[in-house]
Design a protein around this motif. Structure first.
Motif, short mmCIF file in Angstrom:
data_model
loop_
_atom_site.label_atom_id
_atom_site.label_comp_id
_atom_site.label_asym_id
_atom_site.label_seq_id
_atom_site.Cartn_x
_atom_site.Cartn_y
_atom_site.Cartn_z
N ARG A 20 -1.06 23.52 -37.29
CA ARG A 20 -1.05 22.46 -38.30
C ARG A 20 -2.18 22.59 -39.31
N GLY A 21 -2.55 23.80 -39.63
CA GLY A 21 -3.62 24.00 -40.60
C GLY A 21 -4.23 25.37 -40.41
N ILE A 22 -5.36 25.58 -41.07
CA ILE A 22 -6.03 26.88 -41.03
C ILE A 22 -7.33 26.78 -40.25
N ALA A 23 -7.81 27.96 -39.84
CA ALA A 23 -9.05 28.06 -39.08
C ALA A 23 -9.63 29.44 -39.29
N TYR A 24 -10.87 29.66 -38.85
CA TYR A 24 -11.44 31.00 -38.73
C TYR A 24 -11.23 31.46 -37.30
N ARG A 25 -10.97 32.74 -37.14
CA ARG A 25 -10.77 33.28 -35.79
C ARG A 25 -12.04 33.12 -34.95
N ASP A 26 -13.20 33.29 -35.61
CA ASP A 26 -14.48 33.16 -34.91
C ASP A 26 -15.20 31.88 -35.31
N GLU A 27 -14.45 30.82 -35.49
CA GLU A 27 -14.97 29.57 -36.04
C GLU A 27 -16.09 28.98 -35.18
N ARG B 38 -19.98 35.26 -50.70
CA ARG B 38 -19.03 34.19 -50.39
C ARG B 38 -17.81 34.80 -49.73
N SER B 39 -17.26 34.08 -48.73
CA SER B 39 -16.11 34.59 -48.00
C SER B 39 -15.01 33.56 -47.97
N ALA B 40 -13.82 33.96 -48.41
CA ALA B 40 -12.66 33.07 -48.37
C ALA B 40 -11.74 33.39 -47.21
N GLY B 41 -12.22 34.12 -46.24
CA GLY B 41 -11.36 34.44 -45.11
C GLY B 41 -11.87 35.64 -44.37
N PRO B 42 -11.03 36.25 -43.51
CA PRO B 42 -9.62 35.86 -43.34
C PRO B 42 -9.46 34.58 -42.52
N VAL B 43 -8.49 33.80 -42.89
CA VAL B 43 -8.19 32.59 -42.14
C VAL B 43 -6.93 32.83 -41.31
N VAL B 44 -6.83 32.07 -40.24
CA VAL B 44 -5.68 32.19 -39.34
C VAL B 44 -5.11 30.79 -39.13
N HIS C 83 -12.23 20.44 -53.20
CA HIS C 83 -11.50 21.40 -54.02
C HIS C 83 -11.65 22.78 -53.39
N GLY C 84 -10.58 23.54 -53.37
CA GLY C 84 -10.65 24.87 -52.80
C GLY C 84 -9.31 25.58 -52.87
N MET C 85 -9.10 26.52 -51.98
CA MET C 85 -7.87 27.30 -51.94
C MET C 85 -6.91 26.70 -50.91
N LEU C 86 -5.71 26.38 -51.38
CA LEU C 86 -4.69 25.82 -50.49
C LEU C 86 -3.87 26.95 -49.87
N PHE C 87 -3.66 26.86 -48.56
CA PHE C 87 -2.87 27.85 -47.84
C PHE C 87 -1.59 27.20 -47.31
N ALA C 88 -0.67 28.07 -46.89
CA ALA C 88 0.59 27.62 -46.29
C ALA C 88 0.96 28.60 -45.17
N PRO C 89 1.81 28.19 -44.25
CA PRO C 89 2.26 29.13 -43.22
C PRO C 89 2.98 30.31 -43.85
N SER C 90 2.87 31.48 -43.23
CA SER C 90 3.55 32.66 -43.74
C SER C 90 5.07 32.49 -43.60
N PRO C 91 5.84 32.87 -44.64
CA PRO C 91 7.30 32.81 -44.51
C PRO C 91 7.86 33.89 -43.59
N ASP C 92 7.01 34.86 -43.24
CA ASP C 92 7.43 35.95 -42.36
C ASP C 92 6.98 35.66 -40.93
N PRO C 93 7.88 35.38 -40.02
CA PRO C 93 7.50 35.07 -38.63
C PRO C 93 6.70 36.19 -37.97
N ALA C 94 6.89 37.42 -38.45
CA ALA C 94 6.15 38.54 -37.86
C ALA C 94 4.71 38.61 -38.35
N SER C 95 4.38 37.83 -39.38
CA SER C 95 3.02 37.81 -39.93
C SER C 95 2.50 36.38 -39.91
N PRO C 96 1.81 35.99 -38.86
CA PRO C 96 1.39 34.60 -38.72
C PRO C 96 0.22 34.20 -39.63
N ARG C 97 -0.37 35.17 -40.34
CA ARG C 97 -1.52 34.83 -41.17
C ARG C 97 -1.09 33.93 -42.34
#
Length: 209
Positions: free
Chosen positions: A37-44, A25-31, A159-173
């Motif tokens: 306005r949300g999350i995605a896979y880089r190779d979606e 099972r893989s929970a990421g990495p998500v971008v 149901h799953g894992m909720l993500f949010a934008p990174s608080p660090d502008p230098a780290s967009p993940r």
């Protein structure tokens, strides 16, 4: 099960929705999505999302290989069982009669008034033979359970894992916030990496096995 249905085979000892050790099972990495306005896979690819546009956790398909992990639900099989109302144990159609589809629930009636009416369930329905076996083998159900017929189950969210934008502008993940159960029409759902489909239980009638 009504009289016109053929007899069931003995219930399997490993539920259909359980994950096996060969199924990674893989929970990421998500971008971040391109629109931010949300999350995605880089190779979606298209099948990474469901019909409602929600991103799903990736998992291998190797049922029966390796060792079963009873506590880890396989995302794709759980979603299939929920949408088609299949038994979570044997994957045959869940038991149904005039009062509705059979659901075997852990007894959480103290969670809110009216339980389980309008509850968002993540465990799929069940057939009667598998329900009887589950009561013998599952420690969680032996601590307390309830059996209901559900006349109007409604696919409502995930149901799953909720993500949010990174608080660090230098780290967009995006950063993980924790597990969440969200409705499909909720404002935060584009930030959810789904692992289990949620079905809202309407018109519930208590019954016995």
């Amino acid at each position: 099960m009504n009289a016109s249905q053929p007899p069931r085979q003995p219930a399997p000892t490993v539920p259909y929705i359980a994950t096996w050790s060969a199924e990674e099972r893989s929970a990421g990495p998500v971008v971040l999505r391109a629109d931010g306005r949300g999350i995605a896979y880089r190779d979606e690819v298209p099948h990474d999302r469901d019909a409602e546009g929600v991103l799903w956790m990736r998992s291998g398909l190797a049922r029966g290989r390796g060792k079963p992990s009873f506590g880890a639900v396989h995302p794709a099989r759980q979603r299939r069982a929920m949408r088609l109302l299949l038994c979570q144990v044997c994957a045959e159609p869940a038991d149904r009669d005039a009062e509705g589809v059979l659901w075997l629930l852990g007894d959480d009636r103290d969670d809110w008034p009216g339980w389980p009416e309008e509850m968002g369930a993540t465990h799929p329905p069940i057939c009667r033979p598998c329900a009887l076996v589950s009561l013998r083998l599952c420690p969680y159900l032996r601590r307390g359970h309830a059996v209901y017929r559900v006349a109007s189950p409604e696919v409502a969210g995930a149901h799953g894992m909720l993500f949010a934008p990174s608080p660090d502008p230098a780290s967009p993940r995006p950063v993980p916030l924790g597990p969440a159960l969200l409705p499909y029409d909720g404002p935060l759902t584009p930030w959810l990496l789904a692992a289990q489909l949620s079905v809202r239980l309407h018109h519930c009638t208590p019954t016995t096995l």
